[in-house]
Design a protein around this motif. Sequence first.
Motif, PDB file in Angstrom:
ATOM      1  N   THR A   1      13.791  31.982  37.310  1.00 41.05           N
ATOM      2  CA  THR A   1      14.469  33.423  37.256  1.00 41.05           C
ATOM      3  C   THR A   1      14.312  33.887  38.913  1.00 41.05           C
ATOM      4  OG1 THR A   1      14.172  35.701  36.264  1.00 41.05           O
ATOM      5  CG2 THR A   1      12.097  34.386  36.700  1.00 41.05           C
ATOM      6  N   GLY A   2      14.399  35.385  39.024  1.00 42.46           N
ATOM      7  CA  GLY A   2      14.213  35.781  40.186  1.00 42.46           C
ATOM      8  C   GLY A   2      15.301  36.951  40.483  1.00 42.46           C
ATOM      9  N   GLU A   3      14.985  37.305  41.868  1.00 42.29           N
ATOM     10  CA  GLU A   3      15.946  38.580  42.433  1.00 42.29           C
ATOM     11  C   GLU A   3      15.844  38.577  43.732  1.00 42.29           C
ATOM     12  OE1 GLU A   3      14.214  42.474  40.896  1.00 42.29           O
ATOM     13  OE2 GLU A   3      12.082  41.593  41.353  1.00 42.29           O
ATOM     14  N   GLY A   4      16.600  39.620  44.366  1.00 43.77           N
ATOM     15  CA  GLY A   4      16.540  39.676  45.888  1.00 43.77           C
ATOM     16  C   GLY A   4      15.341  40.059  46.631  1.00 43.77           C
ATOM     17  N   ARG A   5      14.419  40.734  46.021  1.00 54.80           N
ATOM     18  CA  ARG A   5      13.067  41.103  46.567  1.00 54.80           C
ATOM     19  C   ARG A   5      12.155  41.148  45.506  1.00 54.80           C
ATOM     20  NH1 ARG A   5       9.267  41.620  50.745  1.00 54.80           N
ATOM     21  NH2 ARG A   5       8.035  43.396  50.336  1.00 54.80           N
ATOM     22  N   ILE A   6      10.975  40.712  45.522  1.00 55.92           N
ATOM     23  CA  ILE A   6       9.849  40.757  44.501  1.00 55.92           C
ATOM     24  C   ILE A   6       8.642  41.205  45.156  1.00 55.92           C
ATOM     25  CG2 ILE A   6       9.014  38.384  44.363  1.00 55.92           C
ATOM     26  CD1 ILE A   6       9.177  38.535  41.356  1.00 55.92           C
ATOM     27  N   ASP A   7       7.766  42.208  44.280  1.00 58.47           N
ATOM     28  CA  ASP A   7       6.638  42.743  44.733  1.00 58.47           C
ATOM     29  C   ASP A   7       6.106  43.004  43.716  1.00 58.47           C
ATOM     30  OD1 ASP A   7       7.790  45.096  44.215  1.00 58.47           O
ATOM     31  OD2 ASP A   7       8.459  45.500  46.254  1.00 58.47           O
ATOM     32  N   ASN A   8       4.795  43.706  43.545  1.00 58.02           N
ATOM     33  CA  ASN A   8       4.036  44.014  42.720  1.00 58.02           C
ATOM     34  C   ASN A   8       4.633  45.196  41.851  1.00 58.02           C
ATOM     35  OD1 ASN A   8       1.878  42.128  42.686  1.00 58.02           O
ATOM     36  ND2 ASN A   8       0.889  43.289  44.450  1.00 58.02           N
ATOM     37  N   GLN A   9       5.639  45.802  42.321  1.00 60.25           N
ATOM     38  CA  GLN A   9       6.494  46.939  41.653  1.00 60.25           C
ATOM     39  C   GLN A   9       7.412  46.459  40.775  1.00 60.25           C
ATOM     40  OE1 GLN A   9       5.591  50.393  41.949  1.00 60.25           O
ATOM     41  NE2 GLN A   9       4.005  49.398  43.078  1.00 60.25           N
ATOM     42  N   SER A  10       7.637  45.069  40.807  1.00 58.19           N
ATOM     43  CA  SER A  10       8.400  44.523  39.974  1.00 58.19           C
ATOM     44  C   SER A  10       8.059  44.283  38.574  1.00 58.19           C
ATOM     45  CB  SER A  10       9.003  43.084  40.450  1.00 58.19           C
ATOM     46  OG  SER A  10       9.479  43.220  41.862  1.00 58.19           O
ATOM     47  N   VAL A  11       6.754  44.633  38.297  1.00 59.19           N
ATOM     48  CA  VAL A  11       6.495  44.435  36.913  1.00 59.19           C
ATOM     49  C   VAL A  11       6.995  45.581  36.193  1.00 59.19           C
ATOM     50  CG1 VAL A  11       4.250  43.217  37.740  1.00 59.19           C
ATOM     51  CG2 VAL A  11       4.026  45.757  37.501  1.00 59.19           C
ATOM     52  N   ASN A  12       7.489  46.627  36.618  1.00 62.66           N
ATOM     53  CA  ASN A  12       7.813  47.911  36.281  1.00 62.66           C
ATOM     54  C   ASN A  12       9.378  47.741  35.679  1.00 62.66           C
ATOM     55  OD1 ASN A  12       5.328  49.427  36.740  1.00 62.66           O
ATOM     56  ND2 ASN A  12       5.917  49.778  38.566  1.00 62.66           N
ATOM     57  N   GLY A  13       9.775  46.916  35.080  1.00 56.81           N
ATOM     58  CA  GLY A  13      10.852  46.866  34.074  1.00 56.81           C
ATOM     59  C   GLY A  13      11.944  46.175  35.123  1.00 56.81           C
ATOM     60  N   LYS A  14      11.468  45.213  36.022  1.00 61.38           N
ATOM     61  CA  LYS A  14      12.601  44.355  36.802  1.00 61.38           C
ATOM     62  C   LYS A  14      12.814  43.109  36.007  1.00 61.38           C
ATOM     63  CE  LYS A  14      13.511  46.813  40.388  1.00 61.38           C
ATOM     64  NZ  LYS A  14      14.708  47.302  40.649  1.00 61.38           N
ATOM     65  N   ALA A  15      14.050  42.594  36.113  1.00 66.04           N
ATOM     66  CA  ALA A  15      14.544  41.352  35.325  1.00 66.04           C
ATOM     67  C   ALA A  15      13.570  40.322  35.259  1.00 66.04           C
ATOM     68  CB  ALA A  15      15.800  41.165  35.775  1.00 66.04           C
ATOM     69  N   PRO A  16      12.937  39.658  36.532  1.00 63.56           N
ATOM     70  CA  PRO A  16      12.280  38.464  36.443  1.00 63.56           C
ATOM     71  C   PRO A  16      11.065  38.592  35.806  1.00 63.56           C
ATOM     72  CG  PRO A  16      12.850  39.040  38.634  1.00 63.56           C
ATOM     73  CD  PRO A  16      13.099  40.143  38.037  1.00 63.56           C
ATOM     74  N   VAL A  17      10.241  39.613  35.595  1.00 67.15           N
ATOM     75  CA  VAL A  17       9.005  39.810  34.885  1.00 67.15           C
ATOM     76  C   VAL A  17       9.279  39.856  33.504  1.00 67.15           C
ATOM     77  CG1 VAL A  17       6.984  41.578  34.253  1.00 67.15           C
ATOM     78  CG2 VAL A  17       7.410  40.754  36.795  1.00 67.15           C
ATOM     79  N   GLY A  18      10.268  40.623  32.839  1.00 65.98           N
ATOM     80  CA  GLY A  18      10.721  40.818  31.614  1.00 65.98           C
ATOM     81  C   GLY A  18      11.235  39.353  31.077  1.00 65.98           C
ATOM     82  N   ILE A  19      11.599  38.765  31.978  1.00 72.62           N
ATOM     83  CA  ILE A  19      12.134  37.037  31.465  1.00 72.62           C
ATOM     84  C   ILE A  19      10.745  36.192  31.452  1.00 72.62           C
ATOM     85  CG2 ILE A  19      13.389  35.126  32.317  1.00 72.62           C
ATOM     86  CD1 ILE A  19      15.390  36.991  33.509  1.00 72.62           C
ATOM     87  N   ALA A  20       9.899  36.545  32.267  1.00 73.40           N
ATOM     88  CA  ALA A  20       8.832  35.712  32.426  1.00 73.40           C
ATOM     89  C   ALA A  20       7.940  35.791  31.130  1.00 73.40           C
ATOM     90  CB  ALA A  20       8.238  35.896  33.604  1.00 73.40           C
ATOM     91  N   LEU A  21       7.656  37.085  30.792  1.00 73.17           N
ATOM     92  CA  LEU A  21       6.663  37.545  29.684  1.00 73.17           C
ATOM     93  C   LEU A  21       7.358  36.951  28.267  1.00 73.17           C
ATOM     94  CD1 LEU A  21       5.963  41.336  30.687  1.00 73.17           C
ATOM     95  CD2 LEU A  21       4.490  39.365  30.650  1.00 73.17           C
ATOM     96  N   THR A  22       8.932  37.077  28.092  1.00 72.26           N
ATOM     97  CA  THR A  22       9.535  36.260  27.227  1.00 72.26           C
ATOM     98  C   THR A  22       8.905  34.807  27.139  1.00 72.26           C
ATOM     99  OG1 THR A  22      11.206  38.025  27.142  1.00 72.26           O
ATOM    100  CG2 THR A  22      11.600  36.008  25.915  1.00 72.26           C
ATOM    101  N   ALA A  23       9.093  34.116  28.117  1.00 68.05           N
ATOM    102  CA  ALA A  23       8.940  32.844  28.306  1.00 68.05           C
ATOM    103  C   ALA A  23       7.502  32.326  28.093  1.00 68.05           C
ATOM    104  CB  ALA A  23       9.226  32.236  29.767  1.00 68.05           C
ATOM    105  N   LYS A  24       6.912  33.095  28.208  1.00 70.24           N
ATOM    106  CA  LYS A  24       5.275  33.153  28.115  1.00 70.24           C
ATOM    107  C   LYS A  24       4.778  33.098  26.597  1.00 70.24           C
ATOM    108  CE  LYS A  24       3.753  31.652  31.928  1.00 70.24           C
ATOM    109  NZ  LYS A  24       4.734  30.623  32.402  1.00 70.24           N
ATOM    110  N   LYS A  25       5.720  33.715  25.868  1.00 71.91           N
ATOM    111  CA  LYS A  25       5.614  33.556  24.382  1.00 71.91           C
ATOM    112  C   LYS A  25       5.643  31.995  23.853  1.00 71.91           C
ATOM    113  CE  LYS A  25       7.517  37.905  23.154  1.00 71.91           C
ATOM    114  NZ  LYS A  25       8.727  38.494  22.296  1.00 71.91           N
ATOM    115  N   TYR A  26       6.491  31.209  24.551  1.00 67.01           N
ATOM    116  CA  TYR A  26       6.358  29.963  24.309  1.00 67.01           C
ATOM    117  C   TYR A  26       5.682  28.916  25.440  1.00 67.01           C
ATOM    118  CZ  TYR A  26       9.797  32.483  21.499  1.00 67.01           C
ATOM    119  OH  TYR A  26      10.411  33.292  20.664  1.00 67.01           O
ATOM    120  N   ASN A  27       4.719  29.574  26.041  1.00 67.61           N
ATOM    121  CA  ASN A  27       3.979  28.626  27.166  1.00 67.61           C
ATOM    122  C   ASN A  27       4.958  27.865  27.945  1.00 67.61           C
ATOM    123  OD1 ASN A  27       1.610  29.461  26.010  1.00 67.61           O
ATOM    124  ND2 ASN A  27       1.844  28.187  24.282  1.00 67.61           N
TER     125      ASN A  27
END
Length: 380
Positions: free
Chosen positions: A293-319
């Motif tokens: 996944t990814g985006e142009g800029r990632i930092d700790n604020q990206s946990v607030n609704g940004k695409a990469p974190v939303g995708i990552a959390l879904t992926a982690k349901k399946y390890n």
Amino acid sequence: MKDLKVIIAVDSFKGSATSKEVEDYIENGILRYKKDNISIKKIPIADGGEGTVEAIVEATSGEYKYLEVKGPLGNTVKAKFGIIKNNIAVMEMAESSGINLVPRESLNPYKATTYGVGQILKQILDMGIKEIYIGIGGSATNDGGAGMLAALGAKFYDSQNNEIGYTPIELNKLSRIDLTTFDSRVAKTKITILSDVRNILCGENGASYIYGPQKGASKEDIINLDCILNNYGNIIDEYLGEKNSIKPGSGAAGGLGYALLSVCKAEFNEGIIKIMELIELEENLKDADLVITGEGRIDNQSVNGKAPVGIALTAKKYNIPVIAVVGSSDRNLTDIYKNGIDLVLDIINEPMSLDKAIKNVKELLEFTGEKAIRAFYLGR
């Protein structure tokens, strides 16, 4: 031997490459290293900003519609929206009122308008569609959605009962609003906002203070624009008998969120969550071996609704391991790594200017795509 299944779901790199382009370049890099026994599925993604229409339409085999509307500064632009399953429309405000449509030196939050957003909505209503998703990220505007309301029939008046315009420079004189000629079809339509922004309309956490600077506002402008929106919000709140200006998301897209929540009775949704649901992302990735996944800029604020974190959390349901390919990142990524992303790879491989990075984005993404798959195989 079972093929390695890789899902690539990366948001756009604003100003340099669309989601689809980014994913194509990363795929090129992966295939440099490994061509055999590998299955790659690319899923364009967005979180409500630029690229939302493309992400949803491509994933659902929908169709595009095009029309000419007013751009942020009144010029004519060609905008698109999408039609997906069961006659649902998907649109994004960035198509008509996005900051990407205005040269940096021409940004003017006093004159920028969401009128084109209303024109797109009207076209959708003319098609008889009763359900609309609207992504509201990436705006050039700070008009509280007044332009959109005007395109749908709202009228604005000063204290002398003279009709005025709908840009902030005109709204500075606003005394009352008239919604008696507002398009009645809006009330019969289900409108869902897709956004990663939960700011309220006014104040230090409001539209003008938080996002005004990137739209060309000086410190003095910010104070003035906030006063204009505060008056505008109070007038509409009083007219409707509801306090919508303090709702989370009312400050999104320069206050377009407010007009949608109040006058249009829209429902607010965290963009990436609803988009992942619409494109059935979880179903696509649950048996993957790797997610990039990814985006142009990632930092700790990206946990607030940004695409990469939303995708990552879904992926982690399946390890599933997750690698984020980004244009740049913060030095401290503690919260990112706590939220499902296992490795962050910046595409910058030497000191370079932003202009050089944008010019060479294809080569840089291909290089990083190869690096990502090599890093994954180190652990196998």
